[in-house]
Design a protein around this motif. Structure first.
Motif, PDB file in Angstrom:
ATOM      1  N   ILE A  25       0.841  -1.199   0.000  1.00  0.00           N
ATOM      2  CA  ILE A  25       0.000   0.000   0.000  1.00  0.00           C
ATOM      3  C   ILE A  25       0.876   1.250   0.000  1.00  0.00           C
ATOM      4  O   ILE A  25       0.651   2.199  -0.757  1.00  0.00           O
ATOM      5  CB  ILE A  25      -0.943  -0.003   1.212  1.00  0.00           C
ATOM      6  N   LEU A  26       1.901   1.237   0.839  1.00  0.00           N
ATOM      7  CA  LEU A  26       2.809   2.382   0.889  1.00  0.00           C
ATOM      8  C   LEU A  26       3.549   2.555  -0.438  1.00  0.00           C
ATOM      9  O   LEU A  26       3.752   3.682  -0.908  1.00  0.00           O
ATOM     10  CB  LEU A  26       3.809   2.216   2.034  1.00  0.00           C
ATOM     11  N   MET A  27       3.950   1.446  -1.042  1.00  0.00           N
ATOM     12  CA  MET A  27       4.659   1.515  -2.314  1.00  0.00           C
ATOM     13  C   MET A  27       3.793   2.158  -3.398  1.00  0.00           C
ATOM     14  O   MET A  27       4.278   2.932  -4.233  1.00  0.00           O
ATOM     15  CB  MET A  27       5.080   0.119  -2.757  1.00  0.00           C
ATOM     16  N   MET A  28       2.507   1.862  -3.384  1.00  0.00           N
ATOM     17  CA  MET A  28       1.605   2.446  -4.372  1.00  0.00           C
ATOM     18  C   MET A  28       1.454   3.947  -4.167  1.00  0.00           C
ATOM     19  O   MET A  28       1.173   4.692  -5.111  1.00  0.00           O
ATOM     20  CB  MET A  28       0.231   1.765  -4.310  1.00  0.00           C
ATOM     21  N   THR A  33       8.881   6.345  -9.373  1.00  0.00           N
ATOM     22  CA  THR A  33      10.317   6.570  -9.183  1.00  0.00           C
ATOM     23  C   THR A  33      10.783   6.080  -7.824  1.00  0.00           C
ATOM     24  O   THR A  33      11.753   5.319  -7.703  1.00  0.00           O
ATOM     25  CB  THR A  33      10.652   8.063  -9.340  1.00  0.00           C
ATOM     26  N   ALA A  34      10.076   6.511  -6.770  1.00  0.00           N
ATOM     27  CA  ALA A  34      10.468   6.110  -5.420  1.00  0.00           C
ATOM     28  C   ALA A  34      10.281   4.613  -5.211  1.00  0.00           C
ATOM     29  O   ALA A  34      11.120   3.948  -4.589  1.00  0.00           O
ATOM     30  CB  ALA A  34       9.655   6.894  -4.386  1.00  0.00           C
ATOM     31  N   ALA A  35       9.184   4.060  -5.735  1.00  0.00           N
ATOM     32  CA  ALA A  35       8.936   2.628  -5.574  1.00  0.00           C
ATOM     33  C   ALA A  35      10.028   1.805  -6.262  1.00  0.00           C
ATOM     34  O   ALA A  35      10.487   0.785  -5.734  1.00  0.00           O
ATOM     35  CB  ALA A  35       7.558   2.266  -6.138  1.00  0.00           C
ATOM     36  N   SER A  36      10.459   2.257  -7.429  1.00  0.00           N
ATOM     37  CA  SER A  36      11.529   1.545  -8.138  1.00  0.00           C
ATOM     38  C   SER A  36      12.820   1.561  -7.332  1.00  0.00           C
ATOM     39  O   SER A  36      13.548   0.564  -7.283  1.00  0.00           O
ATOM     40  CB  SER A  36      11.770   2.196  -9.504  1.00  0.00           C
ATOM     41  N   SER A  37      13.099   2.691  -6.686  1.00  0.00           N
ATOM     42  CA  SER A  37      14.307   2.789  -5.870  1.00  0.00           C
ATOM     43  C   SER A  37      14.267   1.813  -4.701  1.00  0.00           C
ATOM     44  O   SER A  37      15.286   1.217  -4.333  1.00  0.00           O
ATOM     45  CB  SER A  37      14.470   4.220  -5.348  1.00  0.00           C
ATOM     46  N   VAL A  38      13.088   1.624  -4.117  1.00  0.00           N
ATOM     47  CA  VAL A  38      12.940   0.680  -3.005  1.00  0.00           C
ATOM     48  C   VAL A  38      13.143  -0.747  -3.500  1.00  0.00           C
ATOM     49  O   VAL A  38      13.851  -1.543  -2.872  1.00  0.00           O
ATOM     50  CB  VAL A  38      11.551   0.830  -2.341  1.00  0.00           C
ATOM     51  N   LEU A  42      15.851  -4.659  -2.649  1.00  0.00           N
ATOM     52  CA  LEU A  42      15.317  -5.929  -2.160  1.00  0.00           C
ATOM     53  C   LEU A  42      15.909  -7.103  -2.936  1.00  0.00           C
ATOM     54  O   LEU A  42      16.358  -6.956  -4.070  1.00  0.00           O
ATOM     55  CB  LEU A  42      13.789  -5.933  -2.303  1.00  0.00           C
ATOM     56  N   ASN A  43      15.875  -8.274  -2.296  1.00  0.00           N
ATOM     57  CA  ASN A  43      16.321  -9.476  -3.002  1.00  0.00           C
ATOM     58  C   ASN A  43      15.182 -10.000  -3.879  1.00  0.00           C
ATOM     59  O   ASN A  43      14.027  -9.572  -3.740  1.00  0.00           O
ATOM     60  CB  ASN A  43      16.810 -10.537  -2.007  1.00  0.00           C
ATOM     61  N   PRO A  44      15.473 -10.925  -4.796  1.00  0.00           N
ATOM     62  CA  PRO A  44      14.451 -11.402  -5.740  1.00  0.00           C
ATOM     63  C   PRO A  44      13.188 -11.930  -5.073  1.00  0.00           C
ATOM     64  O   PRO A  44      12.073 -11.677  -5.551  1.00  0.00           O
ATOM     65  CB  PRO A  44      15.175 -12.490  -6.529  1.00  0.00           C
ATOM     66  N   GLY A  45      13.358 -12.670  -3.972  1.00  0.00           N
ATOM     67  CA  GLY A  45      12.181 -13.206  -3.295  1.00  0.00           C
ATOM     68  C   GLY A  45      11.306 -12.116  -2.729  1.00  0.00           C
ATOM     69  O   GLY A  45      10.066 -12.176  -2.817  1.00  0.00           O
ATOM     70  N   GLN A  46      11.916 -11.099  -2.147  1.00  0.00           N
ATOM     71  CA  GLN A  46      11.162  -9.979  -1.588  1.00  0.00           C
ATOM     72  C   GLN A  46      10.460  -9.191  -2.685  1.00  0.00           C
ATOM     73  O   GLN A  46       9.314  -8.750  -2.512  1.00  0.00           O
ATOM     74  CB  GLN A  46      12.106  -9.070  -0.794  1.00  0.00           C
ATOM     75  N   VAL A  47      11.142  -9.028  -3.823  1.00  0.00           N
ATOM     76  CA  VAL A  47      10.530  -8.317  -4.949  1.00  0.00           C
ATOM     77  C   VAL A  47       9.301  -9.062  -5.441  1.00  0.00           C
ATOM     78  O   VAL A  47       8.258  -8.458  -5.717  1.00  0.00           O
ATOM     79  CB  VAL A  47      11.543  -8.144  -6.098  1.00  0.00           C
ATOM     80  N   GLN A  48       9.403 -10.382  -5.521  1.00  0.00           N
ATOM     81  CA  GLN A  48       8.272 -11.176  -5.990  1.00  0.00           C
ATOM     82  C   GLN A  48       7.088 -11.064  -5.042  1.00  0.00           C
ATOM     83  O   GLN A  48       5.943 -10.871  -5.473  1.00  0.00           O
ATOM     84  CB  GLN A  48       8.698 -12.641  -6.141  1.00  0.00           C
TER      85      GLN A  48
END
Length: 345
Positions: A25-28, A33-38, A42-48
């Motif tokens: 929710i926060l990422m949205m 731009t900011a979400a991409s930086s976050v 992250l590692n691949p599992g966290q990104v998924q």
């Protein structure tokens, strides 16, 4: 992962949301731009996991968004000394993410209900919303509100108020000293009608000559002249005191070159050119001396090519530069010297 659906009851807004879903929710809200930086951190599992959760927040209710943001700010304030009450920043982020109408709906639920500053809640609102809130109130209430918000925002609120009311508001701000709890109780009633807020009552230093002068620094030339004329009719000494505390374009000559160099980098060349058409020779030389030789030569060429210009246009350009100077000074970026500026020792 459970799909997210609107939550109706306040005590169940966060029910069923795990940490990943709240982060989604926060990422949205952060924007691309900011979400991409976050995500890059992250590692691949966290990104998924986070990416999957972000797909599920498309139908989330405003109430749930408000609850998640509120919880995030509360937890963050307990872990850092940063000024979490940064209303302008949060409002900008939410406006960009949700649009002004939806953002205001969220902000009305997450803005602080109490703070050391009695009416800090107005920092979360735009000028139009503040004006609508106080339009029908007594001028003393208007003065308390306008005196307590950021000076540039205060000038915009003042502009939106009826012209017949503007001098009275500035007069009251200029004559304010310590505001006692009884006065703040009246102000609370205004806030409670919309926000149901509670504030900590205490004597507060609000208003005064310098506060009124700072607000006037951000008003347009015709508005300034009209208000000053009306105040002069009521109290000539007060009007003169206000003028003595206002920082005007000519006062820039008393500031250090380093401060002026920083200021000039913030000014559009066309605004500076127009403003310098009305500057005396000493100030003109000082400001051009704070620029590169090439930039100074370009300004002089533009001034010569511009020909005669209306005095009101020059005055407005000078007011714009003063407003930027005041903003930089209030942020601690530069130090101003002269009338209404910082005293130099």
């Amino acid at each position: 992962m459970n799909a997210l659906v609107p939550v109706g009851e306040e005590n169940t807004q966060l029910a069923g949301l795990d940490g990943t879903q709240k982060a989604a929710i926060l990422m949205m809200l952060f924007g691309e731009t900011a979400a991409s930086s976050v995500l890059k951190e992250l590692n691949p599992g966290q990104v998924q996991d986070l990416g999957a959760a972000m797909y599920g927040v498309r139908r989330i209710s405003h109430e749930t968004i408000a609850a998640v943001v509120d919880q995030f700010l509360e937890e963050l304030s307990q872990q850092t000394n940063l000024g979490i009450g940064a209303g302008n920043y949060v409002r900008t982020v939410l406006n960009d993410a949700l649009g002004p109408d939806k953002a205001q709906s969220v902000l009305s639920r997450i803005t602080p209900s109490s703070a050391e500053h009695p009416i800090e809640i107005f920092d979360w609102m735009d000028a139009k919303a503040i004006c609508e809130l106080i339009m029908d109130e007594h001028p003393q209430i208007m003065a308390l509100v306008v005196a307590s918000i950021d000076t540039q925002l205060a000038a915009e609120v003042l502009r939106l108020l009826p012209e017949s009311t503007q001098p009275d508001v500035i007069f009251r701000i200029a004559t304010l000293t310590n505001v006692q709890p009884d006065a703040l109780k009246d102000l609370e009633k205004v806030m409670q009608r919309k926000f149901k807020a509670n504030t900590t009552l205490r004597a507060s230093q609000i208003g005064g000559i310098r506060s009124a002068a700072r607000i006037m620094n951000f008003t347009k030339q015709d508005m300034e002249q009209r208000i000053m004329k009306a105040i002069k009719g009521e109290d000539k000494d007060l009007m003169e005191n206000l003028q003595d505390n206002m920082f005007v374009f000519d006062n820039l000559i008393q500031s250090e070159d380093r401060a002026l160099q920083t200021l000039l980098r913030e000014i559009e060349p066309e605004v500076l050119t127009l403003a310098l058409k009305g500057a005396d020779d000493q100030l003109l030389r000082k400001l051009l001396g704070c620029m590169s030789s090439r930039a100074a030569a370009n300004i002089e060429d533009e001034m010569e090519a511009m020909g005669p210009v209306r005095l009101t246009a020059v005055q407005e350009a000078q007011k714009q530069i003063v407003a930027v100077a005041r903003r930089l000074a209030d942020a601690g970026t530069i130090t101003l010297a002269g009338r209404g500026g910082e005293e130099m020792v």
